[in-house]
Write a protein that holds these residues in place. Structure first.
Motif, PDB file in Angstrom:
ATOM      1  N   ASN A  61      16.565  48.771  32.083  1.00  0.00           N
ATOM      2  CA  ASN A  61      17.640  49.727  31.775  1.00  0.00           C
ATOM      3  C   ASN A  61      17.238  50.544  30.538  1.00  0.00           C
ATOM      4  O   ASN A  61      17.388  51.780  30.523  1.00  0.00           O
ATOM      5  CB  ASN A  61      18.957  48.965  31.556  1.00  0.00           C
ATOM      6  N   ASP A 137      23.848  55.244  26.978  1.00  0.00           N
ATOM      7  CA  ASP A 137      23.848  53.786  26.904  1.00  0.00           C
ATOM      8  C   ASP A 137      22.817  53.211  27.867  1.00  0.00           C
ATOM      9  O   ASP A 137      23.027  53.208  29.086  1.00  0.00           O
ATOM     10  CB  ASP A 137      25.261  53.278  27.225  1.00  0.00           C
ATOM     11  N   ALA A 138      21.725  52.729  27.314  1.00  0.00           N
ATOM     12  CA  ALA A 138      20.668  52.095  28.111  1.00  0.00           C
ATOM     13  C   ALA A 138      20.358  50.722  27.521  1.00  0.00           C
ATOM     14  O   ALA A 138      19.205  50.313  27.409  1.00  0.00           O
ATOM     15  CB  ALA A 138      19.424  52.982  28.129  1.00  0.00           C
ATOM     16  N   ILE A 139      21.423  50.018  27.117  1.00  0.00           N
ATOM     17  CA  ILE A 139      21.210  48.697  26.504  1.00  0.00           C
ATOM     18  C   ILE A 139      20.861  47.680  27.587  1.00  0.00           C
ATOM     19  O   ILE A 139      19.874  46.962  27.490  1.00  0.00           O
ATOM     20  CB  ILE A 139      22.455  48.251  25.698  1.00  0.00           C
ATOM     21  N   ALA A 140      21.679  47.600  28.609  1.00  0.00           N
ATOM     22  CA  ALA A 140      21.403  46.665  29.711  1.00  0.00           C
ATOM     23  C   ALA A 140      22.144  47.130  30.942  1.00  0.00           C
ATOM     24  O   ALA A 140      23.197  47.780  30.853  1.00  0.00           O
ATOM     25  CB  ALA A 140      21.836  45.243  29.338  1.00  0.00           C
ATOM     26  N   ILE A 175      23.929  54.273  31.694  1.00  0.00           N
ATOM     27  CA  ILE A 175      22.938  54.184  32.767  1.00  0.00           C
ATOM     28  C   ILE A 175      23.187  52.901  33.565  1.00  0.00           C
ATOM     29  O   ILE A 175      23.249  51.810  32.991  1.00  0.00           O
ATOM     30  CB  ILE A 175      21.507  54.192  32.213  1.00  0.00           C
ATOM     31  N   VAL A 177      25.208  50.716  34.599  1.00  0.00           N
ATOM     32  CA  VAL A 177      26.484  50.034  34.386  1.00  0.00           C
ATOM     33  C   VAL A 177      26.759  50.135  32.884  1.00  0.00           C
ATOM     34  O   VAL A 177      25.818  49.964  32.108  1.00  0.00           O
ATOM     35  CB  VAL A 177      26.362  48.529  34.759  1.00  0.00           C
ATOM     36  N   PRO A 178      27.992  50.419  32.458  1.00  0.00           N
ATOM     37  CA  PRO A 178      28.242  50.401  31.013  1.00  0.00           C
ATOM     38  C   PRO A 178      27.848  49.036  30.445  1.00  0.00           C
ATOM     39  O   PRO A 178      28.241  48.002  30.985  1.00  0.00           O
ATOM     40  CB  PRO A 178      29.763  50.632  30.921  1.00  0.00           C
ATOM     41  N   SER A 179      27.065  49.049  29.384  1.00  0.00           N
ATOM     42  CA  SER A 179      26.552  47.788  28.851  1.00  0.00           C
ATOM     43  C   SER A 179      27.698  46.926  28.341  1.00  0.00           C
ATOM     44  O   SER A 179      28.609  47.403  27.669  1.00  0.00           O
ATOM     45  CB  SER A 179      25.557  48.066  27.729  1.00  0.00           C
TER      46      SER A 179
HETATM   47  K   LIG Z   1      23.739  50.463  30.569  1.00  0.00           K
END
Ligand SMILES: [K+]
Ligand SMILES: NC(=O)C1=CN([C@@H]2O[C@H](COP(=O)(O)OP(=O)(O)OC[C@H]3O[C@@H](n4cnc5c(N)ncnc54)[C@H](OP(=O)(O)O)[C@@H]3O)[C@@H](O)[C@H]2O)[C@@H](O)CC1
Ligand SMILES: Nc1ncnc2c1ncn2[C@@H]1O[C@H](COP(=O)(O)OP(=O)(O)O)[C@@H](O)[C@H]1O
Length: 538
Positions: A61, A137-140, A175, A177-179
């Protein structure tokens, strides 16, 4: 129909493509960048010089985010990537660096900071966030397990808090799914990103359709990365009906039909204390279209029903579906006609409010029958507490409606339509439907009685599976609320039939600029024919 797939199915669908060397991440990142550009333009944001902050976690992600950062930097945005893990996606990092993205490693030191105080290690990234027009948001994504931990959890908590205080109003794009959401479920395990737009890859995820998680996703854009076919072969445990699906299963009468083939709905609704429920459930059934409504409740309520709807019949006789319970108090004795319907396997049932107490205690007693319970969260809490042994609070149900609706199907053997801003329908051993078609204006006394009548008419007139008809009833009820709120003209006779053709389909949300008008439960029933016409004409 919208289909949502568990992470396991997404991974299985992408595996052969990845093995074949298809550039899935490049496609994903390009789609994210394109969505950011489109949304920024929609908001009137000048792209060149706009400031974007990408929050990049350590998995793929984060890789999507870093490649997207590179695309955006090449478009002229000023992009910073906050690196939330010591090791992030190496190719993504290299691409970002080459494109001139500023890289900001975020220290985990002290990230757990106490409530209300951003942790010291977060100060630099929060300073960038404060100045940014766009957060990505590309945390997870589907790899997240449990609530957001460590530096990511503390950062998202601090960012949410800043937005809540309305200090900032950035465009937030998530990205996949919202982390912070676990992609397979509707429950929100802890702090989670609140996105305006979520760009999701390959297929929808249950968290994007189910309450309460879905509310964090904002508008969802699906990018199938060319894998739609690979995914379609897999079961989708969570689904959402669209208007076209409802048109497909709607019982439209043909030349050979007469009133009995169209279906008779029996109504055991209304009491001396709540006589109006009888009228509203009748209105819901009649406006949905059925061969006949038989009203079988108390005399006082029957007079009111006949005064409003002279077409209702009060003589006993055969019915294809029976609505039991709207406007009937908890603890009321089982009327004889209800007792008969409960053991007659030919009759489909809608069981609501006080009728929920009349269900057989043995869940196998309803096996193979089309029976739909229509509780709201409070009624479901009571039912689960009575049947399951352990007390269940309303708030517990609201934190994970799909899970508790499924639990209720196990305990009762029935299909369970759990009402709410998003209505979920769980079926024994089957798919969960999640319908989000309504408006807050629907939260008005008697609204649920109208829904029970709509569903009764559908069960009487169609042999389709109960779960699908229940989801269809929720869709029509929701859209009728939207239509009524949009077209209300202030007369006492229900919504004016004057409406533009688009709004007559009940499509499109009411929005901040046109939030609509207050409506009554009668208005909802009165709007049903317009909504059905719009759906069928589509
Ligand atoms: K995400
Ligand atoms: N393969 C491909 O080419 C394609 C993949 N795609 C994309 O990849 C995504 C799946 O990638 P994935 O499997 O790497 O997992 P991902 O969602 O990044 O999560 C792992 C990261 O999360 C972290 N983390 C986990 N739990 C956490 C918690 N509770 N609290 C805090 N952190 C937590 C975990 O940290 P760690 O546990 O390692 O410390 C690690 O850093 C998918 O959603 C889609 O976006 C698509 O674009 C298609 C092409
Ligand atoms: N915030 C909301 N947004 C959309 N629909 C809602 C909202 N709140 C309630 N509803 C819908 O309104 C109806 C209320 O039904 P119910 O609680 O049974 O009311 P009553 O018992 O007064 O008839 C349900 O169909 C529910 O899904």
């Amino acid at each position: 129909m919208r289909h949502a797939y568990p992470a396991e199915a997404i991974r299985a669908a992408e595996a052969p493509a990845l093995a074949a060397g298809e550039p899935l991440m490049e496609r994903a990142a390009y789609a994210v960048a394109a969505a950011v550009v489109a949304e920024a333009r929609r908001r009137g944001l000048a792209l060149v010089g706009a400031r974007a902050l990408v929050l990049a976690g350590g998995g793929n992600n984060g890789g999507d985010g870093l490649f997207a950062a590179a695309h955006l930097a090449r478009r002229g945005l000023v992009v910073t990537a906050a690196l939330l893990r010591e090791r992030v996606h190496p190719e993504g990092l290299a691409a970002a660096r080459r494109a001139g993205v500023r890289l900001l490693p975020v220290s985990g030191d002290g990230a757990q900071g106490h409530t209300g105080m951003p942790a010291p290690g977060l100060a630099p990234v929060l300073a960038v966030a404060d100045d940014a027009d766009i957060w990505i948001d590309a945390i997870a994504g589907i790899g997240l397990t449990g609530g957001l931990r460590g530096v990511s959890g503390a950062l998202v908590a601090a960012l949410n808090e800043r937005r809540e205080r309305s200090i900032l109003d950035p465009l937030v794009v998530a990205i996949d799914v919202p982390s912070g959401l676990e992609s397979d479920v509707g429950a929100v395990p802890g702090e989670a990103v609140r996105a305006d737009v979520t760009v999701t890859m390959i297929g929808l995820k249950p968290a994007l359709l189910l309450p309460p998680a879905a509310a964090r996703a904002g508008r969802v854009e699906l990018v199938d990365l060319g894998l739609a076919e690979a995914l379609a072969a897999r079961p989708a445990p969570v689904r959402r009906l669209l208007g076209v699906d409802v048109a497909d299963l709607w019982p439209v009468p043909g030349p050979a039909d007469h009133k009995y083939t169209r279906g008779v709905v029996g109504l055991l609704a209304g009491s001396d204390a709540y006589p109006g429920a009888a009228v509203l459930a009748s209105s819901g059934a009649l406006r949905t279209g059925c061969g006949m409504v038989r009203y079988l409740g108390p005399e006082g309520a029957a007079r009111m029903v006949l005064a409003r709807h002279p077409e209702v019949v009060t003589a006993a006789g055969r019915v294809q579906a029976m609505v039991l319970g709207p406007g009937i108090a908890v603890g009321a004795p089982v009327p004889e006609s209800a007792g008969r319907a409960l053991v007659d396997s030919e009759v489909a049932l809608v069981v609501d409010a006080g009728g929920l107490d009349w269900l057989p205690t043995d869940p196998t007693a309803l096996a193979g029958r089309r029976v739909v319970l229509t509780p709201h969260a409070g009624e479901l809490a009571r039912l689960l507490t009575t049947r399951g042994g352990d007390p269940v609070e309303r708030s517990t149900i609201e934190a994970d409606p799909a899970r508790w609706a499924q639990r209720a199907t196990e305990l009762t053997g029935a299909t369970v339509l759990l009402k709410g801003a998003v209505t979920v329908v769980a079926q024994p051993g089957g798919t969960v439907f999640s319908q989000s078609d309504g408006t807050g204006w629907l939260a008005t006394a008697g609204s649920g009685d109208v829904l029970a009548g709509i569903l009764g008419a559908l069960l009487a007139g169609s042999d389709a599976p109960a779960g699908e008809l229940a989801a269809a009833a929720a869709l029509v009820h929701g859209r009728a609320g939207v239509w009524a709120a949009r077209n209300r003209r202030g007369s006492e006779g229900g919504p004016s039939p004057v409406g533009d053709p688009v709004s007559a389909t009940g499509r499109g949300p009411l929005d901040d600029r046109d939030p609509g008008a207050p409506i009554t439960a009668s208005d909802i029933a009165a709007a049903v024919p317009e909504v059905v016409r719009g759906i069928l004409a589509h």
